[in-house]
Design a protein around this motif. Structure first.
Motif, PDB file in Angstrom:
ATOM      1  N   ARG A  48       0.835  -1.212   0.000  1.00 25.56           N
ATOM      2  CA  ARG A  48       0.000   0.000   0.000  1.00 25.56           C
ATOM      3  C   ARG A  48       0.864   1.254   0.000  1.00 25.56           C
ATOM      4  O   ARG A  48       0.601   2.203  -0.733  1.00 25.56           O
ATOM      5  CB  ARG A  48      -0.925   0.010   1.216  1.00 25.56           C
ATOM      6  CG  ARG A  48      -2.212  -0.735   1.030  1.00 25.56           C
ATOM      7  CD  ARG A  48      -3.211  -0.424   2.133  1.00 25.56           C
ATOM      8  NE  ARG A  48      -2.684  -0.569   3.477  1.00 25.56           N
ATOM      9  CZ  ARG A  48      -2.691  -1.694   4.181  1.00 25.56           C
ATOM     10  NH1 ARG A  48      -3.192  -2.781   3.656  1.00 25.56           N
ATOM     11  NH2 ARG A  48      -2.191  -1.737   5.397  1.00 25.56           N
ATOM     12  N   THR A  49       1.914   1.261   0.828  1.00 27.62           N
ATOM     13  CA  THR A  49       2.803   2.416   0.897  1.00 27.62           C
ATOM     14  C   THR A  49       3.485   2.660  -0.441  1.00 27.62           C
ATOM     15  O   THR A  49       3.580   3.796  -0.900  1.00 27.62           O
ATOM     16  CB  THR A  49       3.860   2.211   2.004  1.00 27.62           C
ATOM     17  OG1 THR A  49       3.183   2.003   3.238  1.00 27.62           O
ATOM     18  CG2 THR A  49       4.786   3.391   2.118  1.00 27.62           C
ATOM     19  N   GLN A  50       3.951   1.578  -1.066  1.00 30.06           N
ATOM     20  CA  GLN A  50       4.611   1.707  -2.359  1.00 30.06           C
ATOM     21  C   GLN A  50       3.627   2.224  -3.412  1.00 30.06           C
ATOM     22  O   GLN A  50       3.967   3.093  -4.212  1.00 30.06           O
ATOM     23  CB  GLN A  50       5.202   0.373  -2.795  1.00 30.06           C
ATOM     24  CG  GLN A  50       6.007   0.471  -4.061  1.00 30.06           C
ATOM     25  CD  GLN A  50       6.680  -0.850  -4.404  1.00 30.06           C
ATOM     26  OE1 GLN A  50       6.407  -1.878  -3.814  1.00 30.06           O
ATOM     27  NE2 GLN A  50       7.558  -0.804  -5.385  1.00 30.06           N
ATOM     28  N   ALA A  51       2.401   1.712  -3.406  1.00 31.20           N
ATOM     29  CA  ALA A  51       1.401   2.173  -4.370  1.00 31.20           C
ATOM     30  C   ALA A  51       1.065   3.643  -4.146  1.00 31.20           C
ATOM     31  O   ALA A  51       0.907   4.409  -5.111  1.00 31.20           O
ATOM     32  CB  ALA A  51       0.132   1.324  -4.260  1.00 31.20           C
ATOM     33  N   GLU A  52       0.993   4.057  -2.884  1.00 32.68           N
ATOM     34  CA  GLU A  52       0.722   5.462  -2.591  1.00 32.68           C
ATOM     35  C   GLU A  52       1.874   6.354  -3.049  1.00 32.68           C
ATOM     36  O   GLU A  52       1.651   7.449  -3.555  1.00 32.68           O
ATOM     37  CB  GLU A  52       0.470   5.648  -1.098  1.00 32.68           C
ATOM     38  CG  GLU A  52      -0.859   5.087  -0.632  1.00 32.68           C
ATOM     39  CD  GLU A  52      -1.000   5.057   0.879  1.00 32.68           C
ATOM     40  OE1 GLU A  52      -0.083   5.532   1.595  1.00 32.68           O
ATOM     41  OE2 GLU A  52      -2.028   4.557   1.350  1.00 32.68           O
ATOM     42  N   ALA A  53       3.100   5.872  -2.883  1.00 31.49           N
ATOM     43  CA  ALA A  53       4.262   6.646  -3.335  1.00 31.49           C
ATOM     44  C   ALA A  53       4.263   6.789  -4.853  1.00 31.49           C
ATOM     45  O   ALA A  53       4.557   7.873  -5.388  1.00 31.49           O
ATOM     46  CB  ALA A  53       5.551   5.989  -2.865  1.00 31.49           C
ATOM     47  N   VAL A  54       3.918   5.726  -5.553  1.00 32.18           N
ATOM     48  CA  VAL A  54       3.850   5.777  -7.012  1.00 32.18           C
ATOM     49  C   VAL A  54       2.760   6.753  -7.444  1.00 32.18           C
ATOM     50  O   VAL A  54       2.970   7.572  -8.344  1.00 32.18           O
ATOM     51  CB  VAL A  54       3.607   4.363  -7.594  1.00 32.18           C
ATOM     52  CG1 VAL A  54       3.211   4.432  -9.063  1.00 32.18           C
ATOM     53  CG2 VAL A  54       4.836   3.494  -7.418  1.00 32.18           C
ATOM     54  N   GLN A  55       1.602   6.693  -6.772  1.00 31.77           N
ATOM     55  CA  GLN A  55       0.517   7.619  -7.106  1.00 31.77           C
ATOM     56  C   GLN A  55       0.931   9.062  -6.854  1.00 31.77           C
ATOM     57  O   GLN A  55       0.639   9.949  -7.646  1.00 31.77           O
ATOM     58  CB  GLN A  55      -0.742   7.306  -6.293  1.00 31.77           C
ATOM     59  CG  GLN A  55      -1.667   6.299  -6.904  1.00 31.77           C
ATOM     60  CD  GLN A  55      -2.031   6.593  -8.325  1.00 31.77           C
ATOM     61  OE1 GLN A  55      -1.563   5.909  -9.220  1.00 31.77           O
ATOM     62  NE2 GLN A  55      -2.866   7.579  -8.594  1.00 31.77           N
ATOM     63  N   ALA A  56       1.608   9.310  -5.738  1.00 32.69           N
ATOM     64  CA  ALA A  56       2.046  10.669  -5.429  1.00 32.69           C
ATOM     65  C   ALA A  56       3.037  11.171  -6.472  1.00 32.69           C
ATOM     66  O   ALA A  56       2.948  12.320  -6.926  1.00 32.69           O
ATOM     67  CB  ALA A  56       2.678  10.711  -4.039  1.00 32.69           C
ATOM     68  N   GLU A  57       3.960  10.307  -6.877  1.00 29.30           N
ATOM     69  CA  GLU A  57       4.941  10.695  -7.893  1.00 29.30           C
ATOM     70  C   GLU A  57       4.246  10.970  -9.225  1.00 29.30           C
ATOM     71  O   GLU A  57       4.556  11.940  -9.905  1.00 29.30           O
ATOM     72  CB  GLU A  57       5.981   9.594  -8.065  1.00 29.30           C
ATOM     73  CG  GLU A  57       7.036   9.929  -9.096  1.00 29.30           C
ATOM     74  CD  GLU A  57       8.036   8.790  -9.277  1.00 29.30           C
ATOM     75  OE1 GLU A  57       8.528   8.650 -10.399  1.00 29.30           O
ATOM     76  OE2 GLU A  57       8.306   8.068  -8.312  1.00 29.30           O
TER      77      GLU A  57
END
Length: 157
Positions: A48-57
């Protein structure tokens, strides 16, 4: 009449090694189950954290593809034409869907269809084909390339 508690006490004393081993085994099983549960929750949280980071980027930058929208491409697979629908959002490949593969052998094509998520993850078609379903994989990759070319050429949706 004998005391039932005394009989139970003697039985437990004679079989104490068995009961100690059973309690130890139960404790080990409980620890392993707890760790497995914790590890699964930690992996989900990391994903989830990785997916959120990708979305933020992605929200701060534009991806490599020129035109947003949904594009279709077709290419020759093993048994016929393979057609894919690719959705581009903010310049990034959001989804890849196989819409037609009528001539393909179902068992082999099912293996190759996993490439759709791999393409989304890699943000392109520079990925390995699926062993055992090489021609079907090539059909998917080439169909996606045709759709991506439409996006880069500013094609209509």
């Amino acid at each position: 009449m004998r005391n039932p508690f005394a009989l139970l006490g003697r039985h437990l004393w004679r079989n104490r090694n068995f009961y100690l081993k059973a309690v130890n085994a139960a404790a080990v099983v409980a620890i392993v189950a707890g760790y497995s549960s914790w590890a699964a929750q930690a992996a989900e949280a990391d994903a989830r954290t990785q997916a959120e980071a990708v979305q933020a980027e992605r929200s701060q930058t534009r991806g490599a593809y020129a035109t947003d929208g949904t594009f279709e491409g077709s290419a020759q697979g093993y048994g016929g034409t393979v057609t894919c629908r690719v959705t581009i959002e903010n310049g990034y490949i959001e989804s890849v869907e196989v819409t037609d593969h009528a001539g393909e052998t179902p068992a082999y094509f099912a293996q190759a269809e996993g490439l759709t998520q791999t393409i989304c993850d890699a943000q392109g078609t520079n990925v390995d084909t699926v062993s055992g379903a090489t021609f079907s994989s090539a059909g998917i990759l080439n169909a996606v390339n045709a759709a991506l070319e439409q996006s880069n050429a500013g094609g209509t949706q």
